[in-house]
Write an enzyme that holds these catalytic residues in place. Structure first.
Site, PDB file in Angstrom:
ATOM      1  N   GLU A   6     -22.404  21.088  46.133  1.00 14.90           N
ATOM      2  CA  GLU A   6     -21.744  20.408  47.239  1.00 14.90           C
ATOM      3  C   GLU A   6     -20.671  19.507  46.655  1.00 14.90           C
ATOM      4  O   GLU A   6     -20.862  18.936  45.582  1.00 14.90           O
ATOM      5  CB  GLU A   6     -22.718  19.536  48.044  1.00 14.90           C
ATOM      6  CG  GLU A   6     -23.618  20.300  48.975  1.00 14.90           C
ATOM      7  CD  GLU A   6     -25.038  20.376  48.441  1.00 14.90           C
ATOM      8  OE1 GLU A   6     -25.332  19.660  47.465  1.00 14.90           O
ATOM      9  OE2 GLU A   6     -25.829  21.166  48.970  1.00 14.90           O
TER      10      GLU A   6
ATOM     11  N   ILE B 165     -20.635  16.802  37.753  1.00 14.34           N
ATOM     12  CA  ILE B 165     -19.775  17.009  36.586  1.00 14.34           C
ATOM     13  C   ILE B 165     -18.769  15.869  36.602  1.00 14.34           C
ATOM     14  O   ILE B 165     -18.234  15.531  37.663  1.00 14.34           O
ATOM     15  CB  ILE B 165     -19.077  18.393  36.608  1.00 14.34           C
ATOM     16  CG1 ILE B 165     -18.119  18.544  35.416  1.00 14.34           C
ATOM     17  CG2 ILE B 165     -18.377  18.661  37.922  1.00 14.34           C
ATOM     18  CD1 ILE B 165     -17.574  19.965  35.231  1.00 14.34           C
ATOM     19  N   ALA B 166     -18.567  15.270  35.453  1.00 18.13           N
ATOM     20  CA  ALA B 166     -17.614  14.152  35.385  1.00 18.13           C
ATOM     21  C   ALA B 166     -16.980  14.114  34.007  1.00 18.13           C
ATOM     22  O   ALA B 166     -17.637  14.369  32.993  1.00 18.13           O
ATOM     23  CB  ALA B 166     -18.312  12.823  35.668  1.00 18.13           C
TER      24      ALA B 166
ATOM     25  N   TYR C  28     -13.608  24.193  40.794  1.00 18.56           N
ATOM     26  CA  TYR C  28     -14.671  25.125  41.165  1.00 18.56           C
ATOM     27  C   TYR C  28     -14.097  26.481  41.571  1.00 18.56           C
ATOM     28  O   TYR C  28     -14.644  27.526  41.197  1.00 18.56           O
ATOM     29  CB  TYR C  28     -15.511  24.540  42.306  1.00 18.56           C
ATOM     30  CG  TYR C  28     -16.203  23.235  41.973  1.00 18.56           C
ATOM     31  CD1 TYR C  28     -16.692  22.988  40.698  1.00 18.56           C
ATOM     32  CD2 TYR C  28     -16.371  22.244  42.934  1.00 18.56           C
ATOM     33  CE1 TYR C  28     -17.322  21.790  40.393  1.00 18.56           C
ATOM     34  CE2 TYR C  28     -17.013  21.044  42.632  1.00 18.56           C
ATOM     35  CZ  TYR C  28     -17.475  20.822  41.362  1.00 18.56           C
ATOM     36  OH  TYR C  28     -18.108  19.650  41.045  1.00 18.56           O
TER      37      TYR C  28
ATOM     38  N   ASN D  73     -12.224  15.932  47.735  1.00 20.47           N
ATOM     39  CA  ASN D  73     -12.150  15.941  46.263  1.00 20.47           C
ATOM     40  C   ASN D  73     -11.388  17.176  45.758  1.00 20.47           C
ATOM     41  O   ASN D  73     -11.962  18.121  45.221  1.00 20.47           O
ATOM     42  CB  ASN D  73     -13.562  15.888  45.676  1.00 20.47           C
ATOM     43  CG  ASN D  73     -13.558  15.583  44.192  1.00 20.47           C
ATOM     44  OD1 ASN D  73     -12.515  15.668  43.532  1.00 20.47           O
ATOM     45  ND2 ASN D  73     -14.718  15.237  43.666  1.00 20.47           N
TER      46      ASN D  73
END
Ligand SMILES: CC(C)(COP(=O)(O)OP(=O)(O)OC[C@H]1O[C@@H](n2cnc3c(N)ncnc32)[C@H](O)[C@@H]1OP(=O)(O)O)[C@@H](O)C(=O)NCCC(=O)NCCS
Length: 160
Positions: A115, A81-82, A127, A120
């Site tokens: 993962e 995801i970005a 999440y 991060n």
């Protein structure tokens, strides 16, 4: 499959990716990740892979981010995801996560795995916000710098 989710309030629109999104997704992947995917791999997921969902977010009509998800039976893996740097902290990550959980739930997925680099923090916080729990570590998982991966899992009903 065509599914679109509109979030007018935040000027964010989330939809399933199409072939014309490939260049934007590839460019963002290259800019974001130390080990980006090839254009061929991204293209395969957008166009051919029946077990993949590629979700795109637009902000005021402009490409702003994406997520790539694989499914196997009732489980899914969030591969990436970005959000573009210039569009971060506007709720686009939220919108993608909400759309992803809606789409996967509608497709009978009960568990989502991922993962993430242990360093991060923005992603780990995102999440956790959507009900993912830490359930292990893969030592030295990332080949570019030997960083550990945190394994996270979300079971259906995990997002309150
Ligand atoms: C992680 C990422 C997708 C978040 O996207 P975003 O659009 O900026 O996120 P949002 O504005 O929707 O924020 C949603 C939640 O994410 C978390 N978050 C996002 N950025 C954060 C930051 N800089 N610091 C702490 N928490 C952050 C928060 O929980 C936030 O909820 P809140 O606003 O209620 O605190 C974005 O930072 C990104 O693209 N990072 C680089 C790529 C990456 O690391 N992807 C994950 C590994 S595949």
């Amino acid at each position: 499959m065509i599914m679109e989710t509109c979030r007018d309030k935040a000027k964010i629109r989330v939809r399933i990716a199409k072939s014309s999104d490939l260049d934007d997704i590839y460019e963002l992947d290259m800019q974001t990740f130390a080990m980006p995917w090839s254009k061929e791999a991204l293209s395969y997921d957008i166009l051919e892979n029946d077990n993949a969902f590629v979700i795109v977010a637009e902000y005021e009509g402009e490409f702003a981010g994406y997520a790539d998800i694989w499914t196997v039976l009732d489980e899914a893996d969030l591969n990436s995801i970005a959000v573009r740097v210039d569009f971060r902290r506007k709720g686009i990550g939220d919108a993608i996560m909400l759309a992803m959980t809606e789409i996967l739930s509608a497709n009978g997925v009960a568990t989502i795995n991922l993962e993430v680099r242990v360093s991060n923090m923005p992603a780990i916080k995102l999440y956790k916000k959507y009900g993912f729990n830490e359930c292990g570590v893969r030592p030295g998982y990332y080949l570019d710098n030997g960083e550990d991966a945190l394994i996270m899992k979300r079971e259906t009903g995990g997002y309150a």
